[in-house]
Design a protein around this motif. Structure first.
Motif, PDB file in Angstrom:
ATOM      1  N   ILE A 230     -58.456  24.726 -18.506  1.00 59.51           N
ATOM      2  CA  ILE A 230     -57.707  23.617 -17.903  1.00 59.51           C
ATOM      3  C   ILE A 230     -56.936  22.924 -19.016  1.00 59.51           C
ATOM      4  O   ILE A 230     -57.527  22.255 -19.852  1.00 59.51           O
ATOM      5  CB  ILE A 230     -58.651  22.610 -17.206  1.00 59.51           C
ATOM      6  CG1 ILE A 230     -59.459  23.296 -16.124  1.00 59.51           C
ATOM      7  CG2 ILE A 230     -57.837  21.439 -16.639  1.00 59.51           C
ATOM      8  CD1 ILE A 230     -60.508  22.407 -15.489  1.00 59.51           C
ATOM      9  N   GLU A 231     -55.621  23.089 -19.017  1.00 61.23           N
ATOM     10  CA  GLU A 231     -54.830  22.532 -20.108  1.00 61.23           C
ATOM     11  C   GLU A 231     -54.203  21.182 -19.779  1.00 61.23           C
ATOM     12  O   GLU A 231     -53.776  20.472 -20.670  1.00 61.23           O
ATOM     13  CB  GLU A 231     -53.764  23.522 -20.527  1.00 61.23           C
ATOM     14  CG  GLU A 231     -54.389  24.762 -21.151  1.00 61.23           C
ATOM     15  CD  GLU A 231     -53.371  25.695 -21.745  1.00 61.23           C
ATOM     16  OE1 GLU A 231     -52.172  25.358 -21.760  1.00 61.23           O
ATOM     17  OE2 GLU A 231     -53.777  26.766 -22.184  1.00 61.23           O
ATOM     18  N   VAL A 232     -54.110  20.828 -18.518  1.00 59.94           N
ATOM     19  CA  VAL A 232     -53.542  19.538 -18.130  1.00 59.94           C
ATOM     20  C   VAL A 232     -54.601  18.781 -17.339  1.00 59.94           C
ATOM     21  O   VAL A 232     -55.239  19.343 -16.445  1.00 59.94           O
ATOM     22  CB  VAL A 232     -52.269  19.720 -17.286  1.00 59.94           C
ATOM     23  CG1 VAL A 232     -51.738  18.381 -16.811  1.00 59.94           C
ATOM     24  CG2 VAL A 232     -51.206  20.461 -18.088  1.00 59.94           C
ATOM     25  N   ASN A 233     -54.797  17.531 -17.670  1.00 63.35           N
ATOM     26  CA  ASN A 233     -55.811  16.688 -17.034  1.00 63.35           C
ATOM     27  C   ASN A 233     -57.227  17.245 -17.191  1.00 63.35           C
ATOM     28  O   ASN A 233     -58.055  17.134 -16.289  1.00 63.35           O
ATOM     29  CB  ASN A 233     -55.501  16.441 -15.556  1.00 63.35           C
ATOM     30  CG  ASN A 233     -54.366  15.476 -15.371  1.00 63.35           C
ATOM     31  OD1 ASN A 233     -54.128  14.611 -16.209  1.00 63.35           O
ATOM     32  ND2 ASN A 233     -53.655  15.618 -14.281  1.00 63.35           N
ATOM     33  N   ALA A 234     -57.494  17.851 -18.332  1.00 59.61           N
ATOM     34  CA  ALA A 234     -58.855  18.306 -18.608  1.00 59.61           C
ATOM     35  C   ALA A 234     -59.748  17.074 -18.742  1.00 59.61           C
ATOM     36  O   ALA A 234     -59.316  16.040 -19.242  1.00 59.61           O
ATOM     37  CB  ALA A 234     -58.899  19.124 -19.893  1.00 59.61           C
ATOM     38  N   PRO A 235     -60.994  17.175 -18.278  1.00 59.94           N
ATOM     39  CA  PRO A 235     -61.873  16.003 -18.363  1.00 59.94           C
ATOM     40  C   PRO A 235     -62.282  15.682 -19.793  1.00 59.94           C
ATOM     41  O   PRO A 235     -62.333  16.561 -20.649  1.00 59.94           O
ATOM     42  CB  PRO A 235     -63.095  16.436 -17.541  1.00 59.94           C
ATOM     43  CG  PRO A 235     -63.100  17.923 -17.609  1.00 59.94           C
ATOM     44  CD  PRO A 235     -61.650  18.329 -17.684  1.00 59.94           C
ATOM     45  N   GLY A 236     -62.590  14.397 -20.026  1.00 64.57           N
ATOM     46  CA  GLY A 236     -63.196  14.006 -21.281  1.00 64.57           C
ATOM     47  C   GLY A 236     -64.663  14.418 -21.252  1.00 64.57           C
ATOM     48  O   GLY A 236     -65.246  14.577 -20.172  1.00 64.57           O
ATOM     49  N   PHE A 237     -65.272  14.611 -22.400  1.00 60.24           N
ATOM     50  CA  PHE A 237     -66.666  15.059 -22.469  1.00 60.24           C
ATOM     51  C   PHE A 237     -67.513  14.097 -23.284  1.00 60.24           C
ATOM     52  O   PHE A 237     -67.125  13.707 -24.384  1.00 60.24           O
ATOM     53  CB  PHE A 237     -66.766  16.436 -23.141  1.00 60.24           C
ATOM     54  CG  PHE A 237     -66.545  17.577 -22.212  1.00 60.24           C
ATOM     55  CD1 PHE A 237     -67.611  18.242 -21.639  1.00 60.24           C
ATOM     56  CD2 PHE A 237     -65.261  17.985 -21.899  1.00 60.24           C
ATOM     57  CE1 PHE A 237     -67.399  19.299 -20.776  1.00 60.24           C
ATOM     58  CE2 PHE A 237     -65.041  19.037 -21.042  1.00 60.24           C
ATOM     59  CZ  PHE A 237     -66.110  19.700 -20.473  1.00 60.24           C
ATOM     60  N   VAL A 238     -68.687  13.767 -22.729  1.00 60.36           N
ATOM     61  CA  VAL A 238     -69.730  13.073 -23.470  1.00 60.36           C
ATOM     62  C   VAL A 238     -70.882  14.051 -23.560  1.00 60.36           C
ATOM     63  O   VAL A 238     -71.428  14.467 -22.530  1.00 60.36           O
ATOM     64  CB  VAL A 238     -70.178  11.771 -22.766  1.00 60.36           C
ATOM     65  CG1 VAL A 238     -71.343  11.140 -23.525  1.00 60.36           C
ATOM     66  CG2 VAL A 238     -69.023  10.798 -22.640  1.00 60.36           C
ATOM     67  N   LEU A 239     -71.238  14.449 -24.768  1.00 60.85           N
ATOM     68  CA  LEU A 239     -72.335  15.386 -24.981  1.00 60.85           C
ATOM     69  C   LEU A 239     -73.551  14.600 -25.459  1.00 60.85           C
ATOM     70  O   LEU A 239     -73.495  13.927 -26.487  1.00 60.85           O
ATOM     71  CB  LEU A 239     -71.939  16.449 -26.007  1.00 60.85           C
ATOM     72  CG  LEU A 239     -70.715  17.288 -25.629  1.00 60.85           C
ATOM     73  CD1 LEU A 239     -70.363  18.254 -26.751  1.00 60.85           C
ATOM     74  CD2 LEU A 239     -70.965  18.041 -24.328  1.00 60.85           C
ATOM     75  N   ILE A 240     -74.614  14.699 -24.690  1.00 59.73           N
ATOM     76  CA  ILE A 240     -75.831  13.937 -24.976  1.00 59.73           C
ATOM     77  C   ILE A 240     -76.824  14.818 -25.716  1.00 59.73           C
ATOM     78  O   ILE A 240     -77.114  15.930 -25.296  1.00 59.73           O
ATOM     79  CB  ILE A 240     -76.442  13.391 -23.670  1.00 59.73           C
ATOM     80  CG1 ILE A 240     -75.448  12.424 -23.019  1.00 59.73           C
ATOM     81  CG2 ILE A 240     -77.780  12.712 -23.943  1.00 59.73           C
ATOM     82  CD1 ILE A 240     -75.881  11.918 -21.673  1.00 59.73           C
ATOM     83  N   THR A 241     -77.334  14.276 -26.817  1.00 60.27           N
ATOM     84  CA  THR A 241     -78.266  15.043 -27.632  1.00 60.27           C
ATOM     85  C   THR A 241     -79.401  14.152 -28.114  1.00 60.27           C
ATOM     86  O   THR A 241     -79.250  12.948 -28.229  1.00 60.27           O
ATOM     87  CB  THR A 241     -77.541  15.684 -28.839  1.00 60.27           C
ATOM     88  OG1 THR A 241     -78.472  16.468 -29.577  1.00 60.27           O
ATOM     89  CG2 THR A 241     -76.935  14.639 -29.742  1.00 60.27           C
ATOM     90  N   SER A 242     -80.525  14.779 -28.407  1.00 60.78           N
ATOM     91  CA  SER A 242     -81.645  14.044 -28.990  1.00 60.78           C
ATOM     92  C   SER A 242     -81.689  14.257 -30.501  1.00 60.78           C
ATOM     93  O   SER A 242     -82.528  13.711 -31.191  1.00 60.78           O
ATOM     94  CB  SER A 242     -82.964  14.491 -28.357  1.00 60.78           C
ATOM     95  OG  SER A 242     -83.122  15.884 -28.512  1.00 60.78           O
ATOM     96  N   GLU A 243     -80.759  15.051 -31.014  1.00 62.21           N
ATOM     97  CA  GLU A 243     -80.680  15.321 -32.444  1.00 62.21           C
ATOM     98  C   GLU A 243     -79.809  14.274 -33.115  1.00 62.21           C
ATOM     99  O   GLU A 243     -78.840  13.803 -32.529  1.00 62.21           O
ATOM    100  CB  GLU A 243     -80.076  16.706 -32.678  1.00 62.21           C
ATOM    101  CG  GLU A 243     -80.861  17.812 -31.993  1.00 62.21           C
ATOM    102  CD  GLU A 243     -80.089  19.121 -31.919  1.00 62.21           C
ATOM    103  OE1 GLU A 243     -78.961  19.184 -32.428  1.00 62.21           O
ATOM    104  OE2 GLU A 243     -80.622  20.052 -31.329  1.00 62.21           O
TER     105      GLU A 243
END
Length: 186
Positions: free
Chosen positions: A104-117
């Motif tokens: 998806i090159e247009v209007n791709a979602p933002g990402f929040v990656l959750i980690t315990s590290e």
């Protein structure tokens, strides 16, 4: 909406801010509540994130327990943001973000990656992706909202009624990740 010269253009309800190494960055402006897909194998974690999103008037459009389910859901639901566990049963959260961005090159979602590290082994890869932020457990609803604001360009209202752009004063566009905390054990 005013954009500095050379940063992008405004057309209708979409701000296009230019061609970036991983995708064309595009953020929706003023289209109602933020839409979010949660990618997390733990139902307990999904429930907690659902509560945090509701607290900030974001709309949970779906959940997925694996990377493959998430890819299908992103194509079908077109969320503005994806909150994903760093470690999924089939791929990593970074691999998920990379795959979505390549498809998806247009209007791709933002990402929040959750980690315990504390720090990710994939921090070099993360630094090359636009609108992707790492959020360490434990974290608060406010910290999640600030991070969502960063990856989406939205202005989720925070508990105090203030709107945050997610940037701490005195910094140059960086978030102090050391203060992000939510511990979930299941």
């Amino acid at each position: 909406l005013d954009l500095p010269i050379g940063l992008g253009s405004y057309s209708g309800s979409t701000v296009v801010t230019g061609q970036l190494p991983d995708i064309t960055l595009s953020m929706r402006v003023g289209e109602g509540p933020l839409t979010v897909l949660v990618v997390e194998p733990s139902r307990v974690q999904v429930s907690i994130i659902r509560g945090f999103l509701k607290e900030h008037s974001a709309t949970l459009v779906g959940t997925a327990a694996s990377g493959q389910e998430a890819i299908e859901a992103v194509h079908k639901l077109r969320p503005q943001a994806v909150i994903s566990a760093m470690h999924l049963p089939d791929i990593s959260g970074v691999q998920l973000a990379q795959q979505i961005r390549s498809e998806i090159e247009v209007n791709a979602p933002g990402f929040v990656l959750i980690t315990s590290e504390g720090e990710s082994d994939e921090s070099v890869t993360l630094s090359k992706l636009n609108r992707v932020q790492l959020l360490s457990k434990p974290f608060t609803a406010r910290q999640l909202a600030e991070t969502m604001n960063l990856v989406t360009g939205s202005s989720m209202t925070l508990e105090s009624g203030q709107v945050s752009n997610g940037v701490n004063s005195g910094t140059t566009g960086r978030i102090d990740r050391s203060s992000r905390r939510v511990l979930i054990v299941d």
